[in-house]
Design a protein around this motif. Structure first.
Motif, mmCIF file in Angstrom:
data_model
loop_
_atom_site.group_PDB
_atom_site.id
_atom_site.type_symbol
_atom_site.label_atom_id
_atom_site.label_comp_id
_atom_site.label_asym_id
_atom_site.label_seq_id
_atom_site.Cartn_x
_atom_site.Cartn_y
_atom_site.Cartn_z
ATOM 1 N N TYR A 144 0.818 -1.217 0.000
ATOM 2 C CA TYR A 144 0.000 0.000 0.000
ATOM 3 C C TYR A 144 0.853 1.269 0.000
ATOM 4 O O TYR A 144 0.300 2.369 0.051
ATOM 5 N N ASP A 145 2.175 1.134 -0.046
ATOM 6 C CA ASP A 145 3.116 2.251 0.010
ATOM 7 C C ASP A 145 2.779 3.171 1.177
ATOM 8 O O ASP A 145 2.572 4.361 1.030
ATOM 9 N N LYS A 146 2.712 2.571 2.367
ATOM 10 C CA LYS A 146 2.309 3.276 3.569
ATOM 11 C C LYS A 146 3.409 3.178 4.614
ATOM 12 O O LYS A 146 3.955 2.100 4.855
ATOM 13 N N LEU A 147 3.760 4.308 5.215
ATOM 14 C CA LEU A 147 4.789 4.367 6.244
ATOM 15 C C LEU A 147 4.124 4.752 7.559
ATOM 16 O O LEU A 147 3.555 5.830 7.687
ATOM 17 N N THR A 148 4.179 3.850 8.547
ATOM 18 C CA THR A 148 3.529 4.068 9.834
ATOM 19 C C THR A 148 4.579 4.154 10.930
ATOM 20 O O THR A 148 5.384 3.233 11.103
ATOM 21 N N ALA A 149 4.578 5.271 11.681
ATOM 22 C CA ALA A 149 5.515 5.432 12.798
ATOM 23 C C ALA A 149 5.043 4.568 13.963
ATOM 24 O O ALA A 149 3.900 4.666 14.397
ATOM 25 N N LEU A 150 5.926 3.736 14.491
ATOM 26 C CA LEU A 150 5.578 2.854 15.603
ATOM 27 C C LEU A 150 5.998 3.449 16.944
ATOM 28 O O LEU A 150 5.234 3.441 17.898
ATOM 29 N N THR A 151 7.232 3.931 17.028
ATOM 30 C CA THR A 151 7.738 4.499 18.277
ATOM 31 C C THR A 151 8.913 5.415 17.974
ATOM 32 O O THR A 151 9.506 5.338 16.901
#
Length: 185
Positions: A144-151
């Motif tokens: 999905y070409d998605k960048l999600t910040a985790l921590t």
């Protein structure tokens, strides 16, 4: 000084000089042997590094052109953006398949980890050395070409220590103290 103390002084001086004269060749021989052994092991080490096959080498991206980022299964390319003095380099990333990506908008560190849900990346929030280290551990979903910040992590030394069903455990150590961060996916 009285005559007795002068006599003891001269006797002690002759004994000390005798001990030094007798032990000097032993000390010099030990020094020469130490230098020789060091030289032999250095030459042996150079020889063994030449014999080692090139397949075992871990490639590093150090040029200013696009190269395949190590440990990404030929999926990502990297270009050195900035080298921190006495520290790590940060990179611009792009997909090797040529698809435009959200990765091109950020600067990343060299740590890349593949997990089932995507790719763990170290997104740098600052590039000035006085503000470092300051990164977000992000999950990149290539489908999905998605960048999600985790921590957010404030040290260079971190790793994925454990994984539960939908939780990731990151451990970090900044040189004086360490910790653990649990993140839900």
């Amino acid at each position: 000084m009285n005559k007795l103390s002068i006599l003891f002084h001269h006797i002690f001086r002759y004994i000390w000089n005798g001990i030094f004269i007798i032990s000097y060749p032993v000390l010099a021989t030990f020094g020469l042997l130490f230098v020789g052994v060091t030289y032999v092991f250095s030459a042996l080490s150079k020889l063994l590094t030449k014999i080692r096959p090139n397949a075992d080498k871990v490639p590093q991206v150090l040029k200013s052109s696009w190269e395949i980022l190590p440990n990404t299964h030929d999926f990502l390319e990297a270009k050195v953006y900035k080298q921190i003095m006495f520290g790590p380099a940060c990179f611009q990333l792009r997909r090797k398949d040529g698809v435009p990506s959200v990765l091109e908008d950020h600067i990343f560190g060299g740590k890349v980890r593949f997990i089932d849900e995507g790719i763990l990346l170290e997104k740098w929030n600052a590039l000035d050395s006085k503000d470092l280290p300051d990164f977000d551990i992000c999950l990149y979903d290539p489908d999905y070409d998605k960048l999600t910040a985790l921590t957010n992590i404030k040290c260079f030394d971190w790793h994925l220590s454990e994984r539960e069903e939908n939780k990731l455990h990151f451990k970090w150590f900044d040189g004086t103290q360490g910790g653990e961060v649990k993140v839900a996916l």
